[in-house]
Design a protein around this motif. Structure first.
Motif, mmCIF file in Angstrom:
data_model
loop_
_atom_site.group_PDB
_atom_site.id
_atom_site.type_symbol
_atom_site.label_atom_id
_atom_site.label_comp_id
_atom_site.label_asym_id
_atom_site.label_seq_id
_atom_site.Cartn_x
_atom_site.Cartn_y
_atom_site.Cartn_z
ATOM 1 N N GLN A 21 0.827 -1.218 0.000
ATOM 2 C CA GLN A 21 0.000 0.000 0.000
ATOM 3 C C GLN A 21 0.861 1.269 0.000
ATOM 4 O O GLN A 21 0.560 2.243 -0.700
ATOM 5 N N HIS A 22 1.954 1.226 0.772
ATOM 6 C CA HIS A 22 2.850 2.388 0.864
ATOM 7 C C HIS A 22 3.452 2.697 -0.514
ATOM 8 O O HIS A 22 3.387 3.838 -1.005
ATOM 9 N N ASN A 23 4.009 1.669 -1.160
ATOM 10 C CA ASN A 23 4.649 1.891 -2.460
ATOM 11 C C ASN A 23 3.611 2.159 -3.549
ATOM 12 O O ASN A 23 3.876 2.912 -4.494
ATOM 13 N N ALA A 24 2.422 1.536 -3.416
ATOM 14 C CA ALA A 24 1.359 1.788 -4.397
ATOM 15 C C ALA A 24 0.919 3.246 -4.351
ATOM 16 O O ALA A 24 0.591 3.849 -5.386
ATOM 17 N N PHE A 25 0.926 3.838 -3.149
ATOM 18 C CA PHE A 25 0.549 5.245 -3.006
ATOM 19 C C PHE A 25 1.479 6.143 -3.834
ATOM 20 O O PHE A 25 1.030 6.990 -4.604
ATOM 21 N N TYR A 26 2.790 5.896 -3.684
ATOM 22 C CA TYR A 26 3.759 6.700 -4.440
ATOM 23 C C TYR A 26 3.712 6.368 -5.929
ATOM 24 O O TYR A 26 3.937 7.231 -6.774
ATOM 25 N N MET A 27 3.400 5.105 -6.241
ATOM 26 C CA MET A 27 3.268 4.725 -7.662
ATOM 27 C C MET A 27 2.095 5.470 -8.298
ATOM 28 O O MET A 27 2.205 5.996 -9.410
ATOM 29 N N HIS A 28 0.968 5.545 -7.558
ATOM 30 C CA HIS A 28 -0.208 6.261 -8.080
ATOM 31 C C HIS A 28 0.119 7.733 -8.313
ATOM 32 O O HIS A 28 -0.303 8.329 -9.322
ATOM 33 N N ARG A 29 0.890 8.320 -7.369
ATOM 34 C CA ARG A 29 1.253 9.736 -7.506
ATOM 35 C C ARG A 29 2.113 9.947 -8.747
ATOM 36 O O ARG A 29 1.936 10.912 -9.495
ATOM 37 N N LEU A 63 -1.664 -11.406 -0.323
ATOM 38 C CA LEU A 63 -0.677 -10.379 -0.670
ATOM 39 C C LEU A 63 -0.585 -10.222 -2.191
ATOM 40 O O LEU A 63 -0.538 -9.101 -2.715
ATOM 41 N N TYR A 64 -0.585 -11.349 -2.900
ATOM 42 C CA TYR A 64 -0.491 -11.337 -4.366
ATOM 43 C C TYR A 64 -1.674 -10.592 -4.978
ATOM 44 O O TYR A 64 -1.513 -9.810 -5.923
ATOM 45 N N MET A 65 -2.881 -10.804 -4.455
ATOM 46 C CA MET A 65 -4.067 -10.140 -5.013
ATOM 47 C C MET A 65 -4.000 -8.625 -4.834
ATOM 48 O O MET A 65 -4.455 -7.868 -5.699
ATOM 49 N N ARG A 66 -3.404 -8.166 -3.710
ATOM 50 C CA ARG A 66 -3.227 -6.715 -3.518
ATOM 51 C C ARG A 66 -2.317 -6.164 -4.621
ATOM 52 O O ARG A 66 -2.616 -5.138 -5.228
ATOM 53 N N ALA A 67 -1.190 -6.871 -4.850
ATOM 54 C CA ALA A 67 -0.252 -6.415 -5.877
ATOM 55 C C ALA A 67 -0.877 -6.520 -7.267
ATOM 56 O O ALA A 67 -0.679 -5.652 -8.123
ATOM 57 N N PHE A 68 -1.663 -7.604 -7.505
ATOM 58 C CA PHE A 68 -2.291 -7.823 -8.816
ATOM 59 C C PHE A 68 -3.220 -6.661 -9.175
ATOM 60 O O PHE A 68 -3.225 -6.177 -10.309
ATOM 61 N N ASP A 69 -3.999 -6.201 -8.190
ATOM 62 C CA ASP A 69 -4.922 -5.077 -8.441
ATOM 63 C C ASP A 69 -4.160 -3.825 -8.866
ATOM 64 O O ASP A 69 -4.608 -3.068 -9.738
ATOM 65 N N GLU A 70 -3.006 -3.627 -8.217
ATOM 66 C CA GLU A 70 -2.204 -2.436 -8.563
ATOM 67 C C GLU A 70 -1.582 -2.580 -9.947
ATOM 68 O O GLU A 70 -1.450 -1.601 -10.686
ATOM 69 N N LEU A 71 -1.199 -3.787 -10.324
ATOM 70 C CA LEU A 71 -0.581 -4.006 -11.637
ATOM 71 C C LEU A 71 -1.563 -3.739 -12.773
ATOM 72 O O LEU A 71 -1.148 -3.343 -13.870
ATOM 73 N N ARG A 72 -2.863 -3.949 -12.519
ATOM 74 C CA ARG A 72 -3.866 -3.643 -13.561
ATOM 75 C C ARG A 72 -3.847 -2.149 -13.884
ATOM 76 O O ARG A 72 -3.943 -1.732 -15.036
ATOM 77 N N LYS A 73 -3.679 -1.327 -12.825
ATOM 78 C CA LYS A 73 -3.628 0.138 -13.032
ATOM 79 C C LYS A 73 -2.352 0.518 -13.770
ATOM 80 O O LYS A 73 -2.352 1.393 -14.633
ATOM 81 N N LEU A 74 -1.236 -0.163 -13.411
ATOM 82 C CA LEU A 74 0.026 0.124 -14.077
ATOM 83 C C LEU A 74 -0.047 -0.249 -15.553
ATOM 84 O O LEU A 74 0.479 0.461 -16.426
#
Length: 790
Positions: A21-29, A63-74
């Motif tokens: 979540q921490h790194n996803a926040f900065y990735m979104h920014r 944990l993988y599903m959290r990362a997977f959701d973020e990868l869809r946005k990427l």
């Protein structure tokens, strides 16, 4: 403070999710500001959380599903070149500079998905590159989830018939190759999981592996969805490659699951055409694999396919499906020497079910399956496993349920041989199933040969097996069983008298071995079955035809006499007496006086020697009187002898009321309306007067014993007999005699010493009303009744 393993894992998962979540926040920014470099940096750091080895598969999946959701946005960001300003080819190169291999490969798969979609490079090249590079992660859990991600992002981009990404035959082969390669590597990783960690947690590890099985199986599902995988490609390439991996992995869990997957995901038509290849792998599996369930499911699918359309049945014959399945089951049973007997029998149950659904007309196939089961049962010690016994019952019940006709089952030579392997209790259960099937379908067994086979099948109900005692059996259950056998005997019939006599002799042979407890149940239906045949033959002349024609009434009566005699050893004299009287009546219908006389003689001898109970004597004498009254075949001498016996026994009954009723019943022996010559008014009157004397004696005895007279109902009953013969024209019964009897009854009723009996009063009142009715009716009968005053 020490934490337990589960609490540790929860803590590590929470830390991992927080990192994502921490790194996803900065990735979104970074994504919002279209900053590619920062987006890649933080996405790689986010994916580094998946490098953990501390989590169980279940927690790692979260944990993988959290990362997977973020990868869809990427991925959405990568698709829009106007936002990041880098060509997809350069982007594909750029992500390969990520520091750690796991984040690098996740990013590479994400960009690769976009790369294929852009069509700037052949899909097969990108897919080949990705599947090869994923070899870099060999940790089982991390590798499985990475390859699962690859399968997920690439499944809609595989070259196929209706795909927008190259549609020629060669590229479709490449797509299949990609999925097969990914499947192979995933299966290796999955199997390797069992060797991780200490041996003491093996059970837990196997449970975790079981949770991950769908990740591997998903590849086979993808393969089945590729339209370019036609029967030829499946037969030549896909199935052999998949089976090679299944056999070579030598892992029980993987082999069972993947064989089941193959059966469930690929079309039935493919299974039918590649049956030999698929079945050839079964004996090569580990001995502990539950192959019976796999094969059962395969046969279920194939049989459902067969009944779905009549058009597919020729295919089954063409590929010799039954022979191949039968052969494969035999090989599996031989290969798995430790397979429990229940497993082997359940395989034969499935094969039999398949045979009955696909080839119901091939009784030779059905018998072959039963024969194979007999062979297996013969090689094993006595069948004691209750589950195996249930399977044998299921095996034997299947043909009955399918054909609804026991006659069909009787033609199967191995059917009784299978039943021989059942224990006594189950043998009876199966025998009851067979009888219930016959009753339900109203099946008529019409030849002695079939009856012989049938009674061999149900011998558990007919006699004690291996000297087993009946004491253990519940009385109600025993009665139900024997009543079922009795009902069965009535279902054995043939219009041809010769064959029917053979059937009766066959049944007699079997039931005579049943012992004293069974005979009272089984002899009566046999007797009535024989009497039905007698009536069918009653127009034949026994004396002439007896020498040429075996099926004659005389011959059958001789057989019946011997059969009924067996009841005396039970002893069951009341039953034997009833049957003798039935036979006497049948002999009367056949106009066989000597035979009828013999049966009456036997009945009287039984009465004298065997029936001692007073109530039984009363019932017996009334049965004798009633039967004798209906017999017309006797000459004067024989009839006099028998009626004299009957009246004599009636007068010697223990209780006076019983004597009285039996004696006045004898009056009917001397006055039979339907026969000329038997209208002896004097003897009728003698019987009735004798009955009156006995009724008087009964009154006096009651007075002496109890100080009051007994009920007058006997006098009322005798009055009714007087009225009956008066109306029938017996001149010995006069109106004055009836008048005297009415006055006697009235006097007795008014006597203070007479016991009050409402039923007798009502009976007498009803009788008087009848006399009044006849008087008022007028005519000849009215005139006869006129002198009587009530």
């Amino acid at each position: 403070m020490m934490l337990s393993g589960d609490e540790d894992e929860e803590k590590w998962l929470a830390e991992g999710i927080a990192g994502v979540q921490h790194n996803a926040f900065y990735m979104h920014r970074a994504l919002d500001s279209n900053n590619l470099r920062e987006a890649l940096k933080y996405s790689a750091q986010m994916l580094s959380e998946l490098r953990t080895s501390k989590l169980s598969p279940h927690k790692y999946y979260e944990l993988y599903m959290r990362a997977f959701d973020e990868l869809r946005k990427l991925e959405m960001f990568f698709k829009d070149e106007s936002r990041h300003g880098v060509s997809i080819i350069d982007l594909y190169e750029l992500v390969q500079h990520a520091g750690n291999i796991l984040p690098r490969l996740y990013l590479l798969c994400t960009v690769g998905s976009v790369y294929i979609k852009s069509k700037e490079a052949p899909a097969k090249e990108v897919l080949k590159d990705l599947v090869e590079m994923c070899r870099g992660v060999q940790h089982p859990i991390r590798g499985l989830f990475l390859r699962s991600y690859l399968a997920q992002v690439s499944r809609d981009k595989l070259p196929d018939i209706d795909s927008e990404y190259e549609r020629d035959a060669e590229t479709m082969t490449d797509a299949v190759e990609f999925v097969l390669q990914n499947f192979t590597e995933m299966n290796k990783l999955w199997v390797r999981m069992q060797h991780q960690g200490p041996g003491r947690v093996r059970e837990k590890r196997e449970k975790e592996r079981n949770e991950l099985r769908d990740l591997v199986g998903k590849n086979l599902h993808v393969l089945s969805q590729i339209e370019g995988v036609d029967l030829e490609m499946y037969k030549e390439n896909v199935l052999p490659r998949v089976l090679e991996q299944v056999v070579n992995c030598k892992d029980e869990l993987a082999q069972y699951y993947l064989m089941d997957c193959i059966i469930q995901v690929f079309p039935d038509e493919y299974h039918l055409q590649t049956l030999e290849t698929l079945l050839g792998a079964c004996p090569q599996l580990q001995p502990t694999v539950d192959i019976k369930t796999v094969l059962s499911r395969l046969m279920d699918r194939l049989s459902n396919y067969a009944v779905s359309s009549a058009d597919v049945l020729p295919e089954f014959l063409q590929v010799e499906a039954f022979a191949k399945l039968s052969n494969a089951i035999g090989k599996v049973i031989d290969a798995q020497v430790d397979m429990p007997i229940v497993g082997a029998i359940s395989l034969y149950v499935s094969l039999l079910t398949f045979t009955l659904r696909v080839h119901p007309d091939r009784l030779d196939y059905v018998d072959q399956v039963l024969g194979a089961c007999v062979k297996k049962l013969s090689s094993a010690p006595k069948l004691e496993d209750s589950r195996a016994t249930k399977q044998v019952v299921a095996l034997l019940s299947a043909p009955l349920d399918k054909y609804n006709d026991i006659v069909t089952a009787l033609t199967l030579s191995n059917y009784p041989r299978v039943m021989d392997h059942l224990d006594d209790g189950t043998n009876k259960v199966m025998a009851m199933v067979i009888i219930q099937s016959i009753m339900k379908n109203s099946t008529c067994i019409s030849t002695a040969e079939k009856v012989e086979v049938l009674f061999e099948l149900i011998k558990g109900l007919i006699k004690d097996l291996d000297g087993a005692a009946q004491d253990e059996l519940d009385e109600e259950d025993f009665k139900e069983e024997q009543n079922s056998v009795a009902r069965l005997i009535h279902m054995l019939y043939n219009d041809d008298s010769e064959e029917m006599l053979k059937i009766i002799c066959t049944v007699r042979k079997h039931i005579m071995t049943g012992g004293p407890k069974r005979l009272p149940f089984t002899v009566p239906p046999l007797v009535f079955s024989a009497l039905r045949l007698v009536r069918q033959l009653q127009n034949q002349d026994g004396d002439v035809a007896g020498e040429e024609e075996p099926a004659t009434p005389k011959k059958i009566f001789q057989l019946l006499n011997q059969t009924i005699e067996t009841l005396l050893s039970v002893p069951s004299p009341e039953m034997a007496l009833r049957l003798y009287l039935q036979c006497a009546e049948a002999a009367n219908d056949c106009d066989l006086e000597p035979v009828a006389y013999e049966f009456f003689t036997q009945a009287f001898m039984l009465y004298e020697e065997e029936i001692a109970d007073s109530k039984a004597q009363v019932t017996a004498i009334h049965l004798i009187i009633g039967t004798l009254q209906r017999i017309s075949v006797f000459g004067v001498e024989n009839r006099d002898t028998l009626t004299h016996k009957a009246t004599g026994y009636s007068a010697r009954l223990l209780k006076k009321p019983d004597q009285c009723r039996a004696v006045y019943a004898c009056s009917h022996l001397f006055w039979v309306d339907d026969q000329d010559g038997i209208k002896d008014g004097e003897r009728v009157l003698l019987c009735l007067k004798r009955a009156l004397r006995i009724a008087n004696a009964a009154q006096q005895m009651a007075n002496v014993a109890r100080g009051s007279s007994g009920p007058v109902v006997l006098f009322v009953e005798i009055l009714n007999k007087y009225l009956y013969f008066f109306e029938k024209g017996n001149t010995q019964i006069t109106a004055s005699a009836i008048q005297s009897l009415i006055e006697l009854i009235t006097s007795e009723m008014q006597s203070e010493s007479t016991t009050l009996d409402p039923a007798a009063n009502a009976f007498f009142a009803s009788t008087k009303r009848y006399i009044e009715f006849q008087k008022k009716k007028g005519g000849a009968m009215g005139e006869k009744y006129d002198p009587i005053n009530v």
